[in-house]
Design a protein around this motif. Structure first.
Motif, mmCIF file in Angstrom:
data_model
loop_
_atom_site.group_PDB
_atom_site.id
_atom_site.type_symbol
_atom_site.label_atom_id
_atom_site.label_comp_id
_atom_site.label_asym_id
_atom_site.label_seq_id
_atom_site.Cartn_x
_atom_site.Cartn_y
_atom_site.Cartn_z
ATOM 1 N N SER A 96 0.841 -1.192 0.000
ATOM 2 C CA SER A 96 0.000 0.000 0.000
ATOM 3 C C SER A 96 0.882 1.249 0.000
ATOM 4 O O SER A 96 1.542 1.551 0.993
ATOM 5 N N PRO A 97 0.923 2.002 -1.129
ATOM 6 C CA PRO A 97 1.820 3.155 -1.221
ATOM 7 C C PRO A 97 1.449 4.266 -0.234
ATOM 8 O O PRO A 97 0.281 4.465 0.088
ATOM 9 N N SER A 98 2.491 4.954 0.217
ATOM 10 C CA SER A 98 2.306 6.042 1.164
ATOM 11 C C SER A 98 3.324 7.134 0.868
ATOM 12 O O SER A 98 4.453 6.848 0.475
ATOM 13 N N SER A 99 2.915 8.385 1.062
ATOM 14 C CA SER A 99 3.826 9.511 0.912
ATOM 15 C C SER A 99 3.519 10.514 2.015
ATOM 16 O O SER A 99 2.366 10.860 2.238
ATOM 17 N N VAL A 100 4.575 10.958 2.704
ATOM 18 C CA VAL A 100 4.436 11.912 3.793
ATOM 19 C C VAL A 100 5.453 13.021 3.569
ATOM 20 O O VAL A 100 6.619 12.747 3.292
ATOM 21 N N THR A 101 4.996 14.271 3.685
ATOM 22 C CA THR A 101 5.903 15.412 3.618
ATOM 23 C C THR A 101 6.004 16.021 5.005
ATOM 24 O O THR A 101 4.988 16.304 5.641
ATOM 25 N N ARG A 102 7.241 16.181 5.464
ATOM 26 C CA ARG A 102 7.496 16.764 6.784
ATOM 27 C C ARG A 102 8.370 18.003 6.625
ATOM 28 O O ARG A 102 9.110 18.120 5.657
ATOM 29 N N ARG A 103 8.304 18.884 7.605
ATOM 30 C CA ARG A 103 9.221 20.027 7.675
ATOM 31 C C ARG A 103 10.274 19.678 8.711
ATOM 32 O O ARG A 103 10.095 19.907 9.905
ATOM 33 N N ALA A 104 11.348 19.092 8.217
ATOM 34 C CA ALA A 104 12.399 18.545 9.068
ATOM 35 C C ALA A 104 13.347 19.632 9.568
ATOM 36 O O ALA A 104 13.478 20.693 8.959
ATOM 37 N N THR A 105 14.025 19.328 10.675
ATOM 38 C CA THR A 105 15.104 20.166 11.174
ATOM 39 C C THR A 105 16.317 19.270 11.406
ATOM 40 O O THR A 105 16.202 18.183 11.977
ATOM 41 N N TYR A 106 17.444 19.748 10.905
ATOM 42 C CA TYR A 106 18.704 19.031 11.070
ATOM 43 C C TYR A 106 19.732 20.017 11.610
ATOM 44 O O TYR A 106 19.702 21.201 11.271
ATOM 45 N N VAL A 107 20.652 19.523 12.413
ATOM 46 C CA VAL A 107 21.761 20.340 12.880
ATOM 47 C C VAL A 107 23.051 19.652 12.440
ATOM 48 O O VAL A 107 23.232 18.448 12.676
ATOM 49 N N PHE A 108 23.913 20.432 11.784
ATOM 50 C CA PHE A 108 25.212 19.941 11.326
ATOM 51 C C PHE A 108 26.321 20.724 12.011
ATOM 52 O O PHE A 108 26.152 21.904 12.315
ATOM 53 N N ARG A 109 27.448 20.043 12.212
ATOM 54 C CA ARG A 109 28.632 20.669 12.791
ATOM 55 C C ARG A 109 29.786 20.439 11.815
ATOM 56 O O ARG A 109 29.941 19.327 11.288
ATOM 57 N N ARG A 110 30.568 21.491 11.602
ATOM 58 C CA ARG A 110 31.739 21.369 10.723
ATOM 59 C C ARG A 110 32.933 20.948 11.588
ATOM 60 O O ARG A 110 33.226 21.601 12.590
ATOM 61 N N ASP A 111 33.603 19.853 11.193
ATOM 62 C CA ASP A 111 34.745 19.376 11.972
ATOM 63 C C ASP A 111 36.012 20.143 11.600
ATOM 64 O O ASP A 111 35.991 21.033 10.742
ATOM 65 N N ALA A 112 37.125 19.787 12.233
ATOM 66 C CA ALA A 112 38.392 20.499 12.017
ATOM 67 C C ALA A 112 38.873 20.413 10.571
ATOM 68 O O ALA A 112 39.604 21.285 10.101
ATOM 69 N N ASP A 113 38.455 19.374 9.850
ATOM 70 C CA ASP A 113 38.836 19.211 8.449
ATOM 71 C C ASP A 113 37.876 19.919 7.494
ATOM 72 O O ASP A 113 38.030 19.818 6.277
ATOM 73 N N GLY A 114 36.857 20.586 8.042
ATOM 74 C CA GLY A 114 35.891 21.295 7.209
ATOM 75 C C GLY A 114 34.736 20.438 6.729
ATOM 76 O O GLY A 114 33.908 20.897 5.949
ATOM 77 N N LYS A 115 34.654 19.203 7.203
ATOM 78 C CA LYS A 115 33.583 18.285 6.789
ATOM 79 C C LYS A 115 32.352 18.511 7.665
ATOM 80 O O LYS A 115 32.444 18.573 8.885
ATOM 81 N N TRP A 116 31.186 18.623 7.016
ATOM 82 C CA TRP A 116 29.924 18.757 7.750
ATOM 83 C C TRP A 116 29.452 17.390 8.198
ATOM 84 O O TRP A 116 29.400 16.444 7.401
ATOM 85 N N LEU A 117 29.088 17.265 9.475
ATOM 86 C CA LEU A 117 28.539 16.028 10.029
ATOM 87 C C LEU A 117 27.223 16.338 10.725
ATOM 88 O O LEU A 117 27.103 17.343 11.435
ATOM 89 N N CYS A 118 26.254 15.463 10.536
ATOM 90 C CA CYS A 118 24.958 15.638 11.178
ATOM 91 C C CYS A 118 25.078 15.286 12.654
ATOM 92 O O CYS A 118 25.589 14.215 13.000
ATOM 93 N N VAL A 119 24.601 16.195 13.521
ATOM 94 C CA VAL A 119 24.602 15.920 14.957
ATOM 95 C C VAL A 119 23.182 15.720 15.489
ATOM 96 O O VAL A 119 22.990 15.048 16.493
ATOM 97 N N ILE A 120 22.183 16.310 14.812
ATOM 98 C CA ILE A 120 20.778 16.082 15.170
ATOM 99 C C ILE A 120 19.994 15.884 13.876
ATOM 100 O O ILE A 120 20.006 16.738 12.998
ATOM 101 N N ASP A 121 19.325 14.747 13.772
ATOM 102 C CA ASP A 121 18.505 14.397 12.612
ATOM 103 C C ASP A 121 17.070 14.270 13.109
ATOM 104 O O ASP A 121 16.714 13.304 13.775
ATOM 105 N N ASN A 122 16.271 15.272 12.791
ATOM 106 C CA ASN A 122 14.882 15.312 13.260
ATOM 107 C C ASN A 122 13.959 15.523 12.054
ATOM 108 O O ASN A 122 13.616 16.649 11.725
ATOM 109 N N SER A 123 13.564 14.438 11.419
ATOM 110 C CA SER A 123 12.689 14.569 10.245
ATOM 111 C C SER A 123 11.282 15.015 10.620
ATOM 112 O O SER A 123 10.502 15.393 9.757
ATOM 113 N N TYR A 124 10.971 15.004 11.905
ATOM 114 C CA TYR A 124 9.643 15.438 12.366
ATOM 115 C C TYR A 124 9.562 16.950 12.585
ATOM 116 O O TYR A 124 8.466 17.485 12.716
ATOM 117 N N GLY A 125 10.697 17.617 12.671
ATOM 118 C CA GLY A 125 10.712 19.066 12.861
ATOM 119 C C GLY A 125 9.895 19.483 14.070
ATOM 120 O O GLY A 125 9.900 18.826 15.110
#
Length: 131
Positions: A96-125
């Motif tokens: 049974s197909p389903s589609s949900v659109t959410r207004r997500a919130t994510y927090v990323f932190r840039r490490d010493a090498d300049g790489k962005w890493l996700c620290v909070i993944d909240n698809s529920y916003g």
């Protein structure tokens, strides 16, 4: 706004989710990251987050496809708040197909090498406030 580098990073993570390439997916997360699995349930650290994604894939009969829509990024002090439309599509249990659109919130932190890493993944916003 012009396309932010985090958009491509999030899209690559979405592809890893769809391909169930959980090893590649974990490269997007900080060691101390947190994932909102569902309201009231969080996973902390890469090991728990990986297990959560395996369980999510199983729950949706390995049919989940994640895509992103509009996006806003607010940066400060090597940290970025991402507010984004997230679309989850599945064929679901029993096909049974389903589609949900959410207004997500994510927090990323840039490490010493300049790489962005996700620290909070909240698809529920902010929908978490309703639970």
């Amino acid at each position: 706004m012009s396309s932010h580098p985090l958009k491509a990073l999030i899209e690559a993570a979405d592809r890893a989710i769809g391909a169930e390439d959980f090893d590649a997916l974990m490269e997007f997360y900080a060691e101390d990251a947190t994932l909102v699995v569902k309201p009231g349930l969080i996973a902390s650290g890469k090991e728990q987050i990986r297990r959560a994604f395996v369980a999510i894939a199983d729950y949706f009969d390995h049919s989940i496809v994640v895509t992103q829509g509009d996006m806003q990024v607010i940066e400060g002090a090597d940290t970025a708040l991402v507010i984004m439309e997230t679309v989850l599509q599945t064929s679901g249990k029993g096909g049974s197909p389903s589609s949900v659109t959410r207004r997500a919130t994510y927090v990323f932190r840039r490490d010493a090498d300049g790489k962005w890493l996700c620290v909070i993944d909240n698809s529920y916003g902010t929908d978490l406030l309703n639970s």
